[in-house]
Design a protein around this motif. Structure first.
Motif, PDB file in Angstrom:
ATOM      1  N   ARG A  70       0.844  -1.194   0.000  1.00 57.42           N
ATOM      2  CA  ARG A  70       0.000   0.000   0.000  1.00 57.42           C
ATOM      3  C   ARG A  70       0.880   1.244   0.000  1.00 57.42           C
ATOM      4  NH1 ARG A  70      -2.290  -3.515   3.807  1.00 57.42           N
ATOM      5  NH2 ARG A  70      -4.303  -4.400   3.137  1.00 57.42           N
ATOM      6  N   SER A  71       0.260   2.393  -0.161  1.00 58.54           N
ATOM      7  CA  SER A  71       1.017   3.646  -0.223  1.00 58.54           C
ATOM      8  C   SER A  71       1.782   3.924   1.066  1.00 58.54           C
ATOM      9  CB  SER A  71       0.078   4.821  -0.526  1.00 58.54           C
ATOM     10  OG  SER A  71      -0.931   4.927   0.471  1.00 58.54           O
ATOM     11  N   ASP A  72       1.307   3.364   2.197  1.00 57.44           N
ATOM     12  CA  ASP A  72       2.016   3.551   3.463  1.00 57.44           C
ATOM     13  C   ASP A  72       3.087   2.492   3.683  1.00 57.44           C
ATOM     14  OD1 ASP A  72       0.535   1.286   4.035  1.00 57.44           O
ATOM     15  OD2 ASP A  72      -0.515   2.135   5.773  1.00 57.44           O
ATOM     16  N   GLY A  73       3.290   1.608   2.705  1.00 60.78           N
ATOM     17  CA  GLY A  73       4.317   0.582   2.806  1.00 60.78           C
ATOM     18  C   GLY A  73       3.861  -0.726   3.403  1.00 60.78           C
ATOM     19  N   SER A  74       2.615  -0.827   3.831  1.00 57.43           N
ATOM     20  CA  SER A  74       2.122  -2.068   4.418  1.00 57.43           C
ATOM     21  C   SER A  74       1.780  -3.076   3.324  1.00 57.43           C
ATOM     22  CB  SER A  74       0.894  -1.802   5.295  1.00 57.43           C
ATOM     23  OG  SER A  74      -0.161  -1.246   4.532  1.00 57.43           O
ATOM     24  N   LEU A  75       1.836  -4.347   3.686  1.00 57.21           N
ATOM     25  CA  LEU A  75       1.578  -5.421   2.729  1.00 57.21           C
ATOM     26  C   LEU A  75       0.111  -5.452   2.338  1.00 57.21           C
ATOM     27  CD1 LEU A  75       2.679  -7.996   1.290  1.00 57.21           C
ATOM     28  CD2 LEU A  75       2.062  -9.262   3.362  1.00 57.21           C
ATOM     29  N   ASP A  76      -0.156  -5.649   1.043  1.00 58.74           N
ATOM     30  CA  ASP A  76      -1.518  -5.688   0.513  1.00 58.74           C
ATOM     31  C   ASP A  76      -1.721  -7.032  -0.187  1.00 58.74           C
ATOM     32  OD1 ASP A  76      -3.959  -5.343  -0.701  1.00 58.74           O
ATOM     33  OD2 ASP A  76      -3.509  -3.373  -1.554  1.00 58.74           O
ATOM     34  N   VAL A 125       0.585  -2.981  -7.538  1.00 59.09           N
ATOM     35  CA  VAL A 125       1.784  -3.414  -6.815  1.00 59.09           C
ATOM     36  C   VAL A 125       2.270  -2.385  -5.804  1.00 59.09           C
ATOM     37  CG1 VAL A 125       2.520  -4.939  -8.677  1.00 59.09           C
ATOM     38  CG2 VAL A 125       3.314  -2.561  -8.648  1.00 59.09           C
ATOM     39  N   GLY A 126       1.900  -1.130  -5.964  1.00 60.36           N
ATOM     40  CA  GLY A 126       2.295  -0.108  -5.006  1.00 60.36           C
ATOM     41  C   GLY A 126       3.762   0.267  -5.118  1.00 60.36           C
ATOM     42  N   PRO A 127       4.279   0.985  -4.109  1.00 64.54           N
ATOM     43  CA  PRO A 127       5.656   1.485  -4.139  1.00 64.54           C
ATOM     44  C   PRO A 127       6.650   0.426  -3.681  1.00 64.54           C
ATOM     45  CG  PRO A 127       4.613   2.156  -2.104  1.00 64.54           C
ATOM     46  CD  PRO A 127       3.553   1.415  -2.894  1.00 64.54           C
ATOM     47  N   VAL A 128       7.937   0.787  -3.739  1.00 60.09           N
ATOM     48  CA  VAL A 128       8.968  -0.048  -3.122  1.00 60.09           C
ATOM     49  C   VAL A 128       9.144   0.390  -1.671  1.00 60.09           C
ATOM     50  CG1 VAL A 128      10.206  -0.563  -5.253  1.00 60.09           C
ATOM     51  CG2 VAL A 128      10.791   1.504  -3.953  1.00 60.09           C
ATOM     52  N   ARG A 129       9.788  -0.463  -0.895  1.00 63.34           N
ATOM     53  CA  ARG A 129      10.134  -0.120   0.481  1.00 63.34           C
ATOM     54  C   ARG A 129      11.591   0.337   0.556  1.00 63.34           C
ATOM     55  NH1 ARG A 129       7.669  -5.075   4.209  1.00 63.34           N
ATOM     56  NH2 ARG A 129       5.628  -4.133   4.613  1.00 63.34           N
ATOM     57  N   ALA A 130      11.870   1.205   1.523  1.00 67.26           N
ATOM     58  CA  ALA A 130      13.248   1.586   1.801  1.00 67.26           C
ATOM     59  C   ALA A 130      14.059   0.321   2.131  1.00 67.26           C
ATOM     60  CB  ALA A 130      13.285   2.563   2.971  1.00 67.26           C
ATOM     61  N   PRO A 131      15.306   0.267   1.704  1.00 68.00           N
ATOM     62  CA  PRO A 131      16.128   1.368   1.204  1.00 68.00           C
ATOM     63  C   PRO A 131      15.977   1.669  -0.287  1.00 68.00           C
ATOM     64  CG  PRO A 131      17.459  -0.595   1.340  1.00 68.00           C
ATOM     65  CD  PRO A 131      16.112  -0.966   1.901  1.00 68.00           C
ATOM     66  N   LEU A 132      15.100   0.959  -1.004  1.00 68.72           N
ATOM     67  CA  LEU A 132      14.871   1.271  -2.405  1.00 68.72           C
ATOM     68  C   LEU A 132      14.073   2.572  -2.523  1.00 68.72           C
ATOM     69  CD1 LEU A 132      13.933  -2.246  -3.839  1.00 68.72           C
ATOM     70  CD2 LEU A 132      16.181  -1.141  -3.732  1.00 68.72           C
TER      71      LEU A 132
END
Length: 326
Positions: A39-45, A290-297
């Motif tokens: 999701r946009s907040d980085g949580s798994l969807d 698919v949403g965004p990548v997570r840090a560190p990406l």
């Protein structure tokens, strides 16, 4: 969760049988390394992941490798990993092998391996360990520890700080549940030595970034199978390349490389981490959930996204033309 560990719920884990299924799959289609939906907040969807994966697997890849490099394994906790593997097994529904990524040190890798067992994966991909350099003896012992702690067949992955020599390859190939090696170094001299040292039936596949760029070269040393990150966002292009390569249509292979893969790689090489970030951005351009990548990406900015759109449009157009003339 308890019912997952009962014998009737266990997947086929005979190494020879799993290896044969993978061999057949490698000959019939690309190896799919799906993205993990966030999701946009980085949580798994997981709901979006199920939708995305259903469309991906409908294209008929030879096998599916969830929670690996393209799937951002390095950013998943154990429960998130469990959900990704579970959904993948459900969506695959026995149509193709499910090979789940495991990694870090051997003790942590075994925690992921046991989750993969419980959720019904067919095999494991042992990704490079974390941080430290290691001797050949240490690399072999790492594989031995992982393989000895799970009943699932294991494919080793050499990339980064992990590089096996021929002697080490022979030693890991003697481990009954180790069935293959994924290579990400693209050192064809070394790889040829490994293929010659391996026992008959041992699996090898090309795991270089944007593996299609080197697929013909790998095939010359007896490694025709490859993973395809492009399949994660444009299975039409990945399948067009696979078909052209299998049919030895050099003109079509050259067109795809020149008009799509080379521009994609040139864009990929601009920023560290784009090997995953661009794949996810391309999937979003196609409306895939698919949403965004997570840090560190980091996700690409507007200029790189616009360039990616141009490259993707050209690739899809070419894949359509090749399909019409096939």
């Amino acid at each position: 969760m308890g019912s997952k560990s009962e014998p009737e719920a266990e997947p086929e884990s005979d190494p020879a049988a799993v290896a044969q299924r993978l061999r057949e799959g490698m000959a019939s289609g690309v190896l799919s390394f799906p993205l993990t939906s966030l999701r946009s907040d980085g949580s798994l969807d997981l709901e979006s992941y199920r939708s995305y994966l259903t469309a991906q697997l409908a294209t008929g890849p030879g096998a599916v490798f969830p929670a690996c490099g393209t799937g951002e394994f390095f950013s998943l906790d154990e429960e998130e990993y469990r959900g990704v593997v579970r959904v993948t097994v459900e969506v695959a529904d026995g149509r193709m092998p499910v090979v789940a990524g495991v990694g870090y040190g051997w003790a942590q890798a075994l925690r992921f391996a046991r989750i993969a067992e419980e959720e019904g994966a067919d095999a494991l991909l042992g990704m490079p360990h974390y941080l430290v350099e290691a001797s050949q003896d240490g690399l072999v012992e790492q594989v031995r520890r992982i393989a000895g702690g799970t009943r699932l067949p294991l494919i080793a992955y050499q990339r980064g700080q992990v590089t096996f020599d021929a002697g080490a390859l022979r030693r890991i190939a003697e481990i009954p549940t180790v069935i293959g090696l994924k290579d990400g170094h693209s050192d064809l001299d070394r790889l040829q030595r490994l293929t010659l040292a391996a026992p008959e039936g041992f699996l090898f596949f090309n795991g270089a970034s944007t593996a299609e760029m080197q697929a013909r070269a790998y095939a010359t040393v007896g490694v025709p199978a490859y993973s395809s990150a492009v399949h994660a966002f444009a299975p039409e292009i990945a399948d067009a390349f696979f078909s052209a390569l299998r049919e030895k249509d050099d003109a079509a292979v050259d067109r795809l490389l020149r008009d799509f893969y080379v521009p994609l790689v040139e864009l990929r090489d601009r920023v560290p981490g784009y090997a995953v970030s661009l794949v996810k951005a391309a999937a979003r351009l196609r409306g895939l959930p698919v949403g965004p990548v997570r840090a560190p990406l980091t996700d690409p900015g507007p200029d790189d996204t616009a360039e990616l759109r141009r490259v993707l449009t050209a690739g899809l157009k070419l894949a359509t033309e090749l399909r019409r003339t096939a």
